[in-house]
Design a protein around this motif. Structure first.
Motif, PDB file in Angstrom:
ATOM      1  N   ARG A 141       0.837  -1.202   0.000  1.00  0.00           N
ATOM      2  CA  ARG A 141       0.000   0.000   0.000  1.00  0.00           C
ATOM      3  C   ARG A 141       0.872   1.252   0.000  1.00  0.00           C
ATOM      4  N   ALA A 142       0.418   2.264  -0.724  1.00  0.00           N
ATOM      5  CA  ALA A 142       1.172   3.521  -0.804  1.00  0.00           C
ATOM      6  C   ALA A 142       0.937   4.404   0.408  1.00  0.00           C
ATOM      7  N   GLY A 143      -0.258   4.342   0.976  1.00  0.00           N
ATOM      8  CA  GLY A 143      -0.583   5.197   2.117  1.00  0.00           C
ATOM      9  C   GLY A 143      -1.375   4.425   3.151  1.00  0.00           C
ATOM     10  N   VAL A 158       2.536   5.155   6.795  1.00  0.00           N
ATOM     11  CA  VAL A 158       3.236   4.876   5.545  1.00  0.00           C
ATOM     12  C   VAL A 158       2.708   5.895   4.543  1.00  0.00           C
ATOM     13  N   LEU A 159       3.585   6.692   3.977  1.00  0.00           N
ATOM     14  CA  LEU A 159       3.197   7.718   3.014  1.00  0.00           C
ATOM     15  C   LEU A 159       4.069   7.581   1.768  1.00  0.00           C
ATOM     16  N   GLY A 160       3.440   7.613   0.608  1.00  0.00           N
ATOM     17  CA  GLY A 160       4.199   7.449  -0.621  1.00  0.00           C
ATOM     18  C   GLY A 160       4.932   6.126  -0.703  1.00  0.00           C
ATOM     19  N   GLY A 161       4.360   5.097  -0.067  1.00  0.00           N
ATOM     20  CA  GLY A 161       4.972   3.783  -0.101  1.00  0.00           C
ATOM     21  C   GLY A 161       6.166   3.620   0.807  1.00  0.00           C
ATOM     22  N   ARG A 162       6.389   4.594   1.699  1.00  0.00           N
ATOM     23  CA  ARG A 162       7.570   4.574   2.557  1.00  0.00           C
ATOM     24  C   ARG A 162       7.168   4.838   4.001  1.00  0.00           C
ATOM     25  N   LEU A 163       7.869   4.167   4.910  1.00  0.00           N
ATOM     26  CA  LEU A 163       7.655   4.427   6.330  1.00  0.00           C
ATOM     27  C   LEU A 163       7.967   5.887   6.626  1.00  0.00           C
ATOM     28  N   HIS A 164       7.087   6.531   7.406  1.00  0.00           N
ATOM     29  CA  HIS A 164       7.256   7.959   7.711  1.00  0.00           C
ATOM     30  C   HIS A 164       7.288   8.143   9.228  1.00  0.00           C
TER      31      HIS A 164
END
Length: 332
Positions: A141-143, A158-164
């Protein structure tokens, strides 16, 4: 004359060490690139003792992992998921339920045990998000907002497919969004927080205050309330409805701000199943009404009791540049 023996090749560094630090236990593991837990260690958290005693338990867990010398040589990094607040930029932790640790320099204190390996610290909510994005319901998932609803309410993004994780490792801490402006004071200092309405102890507290009484087993926890709700007890049902409404308001607010596509809910309270998820989905439809959040999904977490360890490992891989088949990188 014999040729000199060639030097031994350096050991592959394809494993990650992980610590999951909470108010009741300190768990550790060595984790393979595919998410398999190869070795475990655990100690009770001496939560009411001084900081040095708590640290000794952490070191005991690390020592037990390091005792497997062959595997320990393959460790590329240490990931720590801790009850918070944490400050990843400073390497400190101040868990609410561990009074002996206030601005405790945990990263500095564990460095002697791990040598030159990178140490990555995140809050336990961020660890849950890392675990679910790597191995669970948010995979691909991307978000996503990934939540743990238990003694407290935490979360990560997770934002833009990356852990935030955010600058301090606390981003996504949904439990302390205020959803009731005139609500009860929260121990965090706020008022009407999601946690004050939706955590397990508060579900039970509200049901008891409204007249619910446990069954023959005497279970006055949220699990006891859930059993009563499944049997149709109106007071128990109402307490879960109120918790679900608070969670829905917090999830919808988060989705409106950052456009997530899925909310993953885990933790002990999520074990109530449809007693929680059915009213949560109903309530969410009344809060997530804008076109870009209307299709938001709510699903149960999949990583279970290993979420903290898997998440600490995933965060270490994402944030340290560790070797092997690592999960998607992180943004700060």
């Amino acid at each position: 004359m014999h040729d000199a023996a060639a030097p031994a090749a350096p050991a592959a560094t394809d494993l990650v060490a992980a610590l999951d630090i909470g108010g009741t236990k300190i768990a550790g593991a060595l984790v393979a690139p595919g998410g398999e837990i190869l070795l475990r260690a655990q100690r009770p958290t001496p939560a009411r003792e001084d900081g040095a005693t708590v640290l000794a338990a952490v070191r005991a867990v690390l020592d037990e992992l390091a005792a497997d010398a062959v595997r320990w040589r393959r460790v590329s990094a240490l990931g720590i998921g801790s009850a918070g607040p944490v400050d990843a930029s400073a390497g400190t932790v101040s868990p609410v339920n561990v009074p002996g640790w206030r601005d405790f320099p945990l990263v500095e204190e564990v460095r002697p045990a791990v040598g030159p390996r990178p140490v990555v610290l995140v809050g336990d909510g961020v660890a849950i998000a890392a675990a679910e994005h790597w191995q669970g319901a948010a995979r691909g998932r991307a978000g996503a907002l990934c939540m743990v609803v238990s003694t407290g309410v935490g979360g990560g993004l997770v934002l833009g497919g990356r852990l935030h994780p955010g600058p301090t490792g606390n981003a996504g801490h949904i439990g302390h969004i205020s959803v009731d402006l005139d609500g009860d004071p929260c121990p965090c200092g706020g008022r009407g927080c999601v946690e004050r309405l939706a955590s397990g102890p508060n579900i039970a507290r509200r049901a008891l205050a409204a007249g619910w009484r446990p069954g023959p087993d005497g279970d006055t926890t949220a699990a006891g309330v859930a059993r009563a709700a499944r049997s149709g007890d109106p007071v128990a049902l109402a307490s879960y409805e109120r918790a679900a409404q608070a969670l829905a308001a917090g999830i919808a607010a988060t989705a409106t701000l950052v456009e997530i596509e899925v909310a993953v809910v885990g933790g002990g309270v999520a074990g109530a199943g449809e007693v929680l998820f059915a009213p949560l989905r109903r309530a969410l439809s009344g809060y997530a009404t804008l076109s870009f959040v209307r299709d938001l999904e709510v699903v149960p977490a999949r990583t279970g009791t290993d979420a903290g360890l898997l998440g600490a490992a995933a965060a270490a891989l994402a944030l340290s540049g560790g070797a092997g088949s690592r999960p998607p990188a992180a943004t700060r």
